[in-house]
Scaffold this active site. Sequence first.
Site, PDB file in Angstrom:
ATOM      1  CG  HIS A   1      -2.846  -9.889  -3.798  1.00 40.09           C
ATOM      2  ND1 HIS A   1      -3.264 -10.911  -4.863  1.00 40.09           N
ATOM      3  CD2 HIS A   1      -2.488 -10.687  -2.765  1.00 40.09           C
ATOM      4  CE1 HIS A   1      -3.217 -12.050  -4.284  1.00 40.09           C
ATOM      5  NE2 HIS A   1      -2.905 -11.845  -3.277  1.00 40.09           N
TER       6      HIS A   1
ATOM      7  CB  VAL B   1       3.770 -18.084  -6.002  1.00 38.34           C
ATOM      8  CG1 VAL B   1       3.365 -17.335  -7.501  1.00 38.34           C
ATOM      9  CG2 VAL B   1       4.680 -17.240  -5.254  1.00 38.34           C
TER      10      VAL B   1
ATOM     11  CG  HIS C   1      -1.959  -1.062   1.268  1.00 39.03           C
ATOM     12  ND1 HIS C   1      -3.085  -1.146   0.432  1.00 39.03           N
ATOM     13  CD2 HIS C   1      -1.980  -2.118   1.993  1.00 39.03           C
ATOM     14  CE1 HIS C   1      -3.796  -2.128   0.749  1.00 39.03           C
ATOM     15  NE2 HIS C   1      -3.029  -2.630   1.778  1.00 39.03           N
TER      16      HIS C   1
ATOM     17  CG  HIS D   1      -3.429  -6.391 -17.804  1.00 39.12           C
ATOM     18  ND1 HIS D   1      -4.113  -7.523 -17.155  1.00 39.12           N
ATOM     19  CD2 HIS D   1      -3.877  -5.444 -17.040  1.00 39.12           C
ATOM     20  CE1 HIS D   1      -5.245  -7.241 -16.308  1.00 39.12           C
ATOM     21  NE2 HIS D   1      -4.981  -5.724 -16.006  1.00 39.12           N
TER      22      HIS D   1
END
Length: 304
Positions: free
Chosen positions: A109, A112, A99, A148
């Site tokens: 966030h 794994v 944050h 992305h």
Amino acid sequence: MPANTFDTAIVRTWLLDLQARIVAALETADGLPFRTDAWERPEGGGGISRLIEEGNVLERGGVNFSHVLGSRLPPSASAHRPELAGRRWEAMGVSLVLHPRNPYAPTVHMNVRCFVAMKDGEAPVWWFGGGMDLTPYYGFEDDARHFHATCRNALDPFGTDLHPRFKDGCDRYFFLKHRNEPRGIGGVFFDDFAEGGFEHAFAMTQSVGDAFLGAYLPILQRRRDTAYGERERDFQAYRRGRYVEFNLVYDRGTLFGLQSGGRTESILMSLPPVVKWRYDWHPEPGTPEAALYTDFLIARDWHE
């Protein structure tokens, strides 16, 4: 070793190294050290929590490693696999939430993890899960496209079908049903993944974890020094409320940790330090705050 044989030691070694590499990079970016808090779990296992609060850049951030064991699967772990109910289990993972203080720098966030369910006389059932997602307060198209694209590049070597599947999985998972809105702009999310055997599934999971710093740090560096005022901080605190709602109502990792008797401080370190709620509030049309809803909190292909 057969490709389908789960290797606890090699997964643990990589997870600990991943935590160390990420924390070192974040300490360089922030300029202040992370606190280290090692802990043990009475039922079995333990972990290492790495935390920063009131940093130069990060208002709060945590990078957790855990390796825990239990005698019976909690409901959150067996809801989708009822045939595994009651088995012994072992879980390992690295989970982080950051944050930043600056409202123009997004929350992020990543996690794994792997899970093994065991029963005497039967082969262990194992799978990997994880992913990463971005939660901006003020949206920027170049940030979204970079995040992305980095996720896609991490997955494409393992099958070009994975990114569309995992992006869709992320959009569906990080969705607040009671608000009818996404938590953020998504990323990738996968669970119950054991395709191709252990070596393939583990390599894919490694690629996702190893891609995190390249996905997020350039965005943090671009936005960390953007000028802001009370208006932006106020909106950030309001939107952070959505993050809290998702983590406490829907997040499987939070529910699993609490149901399995996990360490509360480590589980809830993902929550932001300053949050506000308002009754039936909506941003003024045409404002940057309204643009978050109209241009970013929507289902969208960021590669177009």
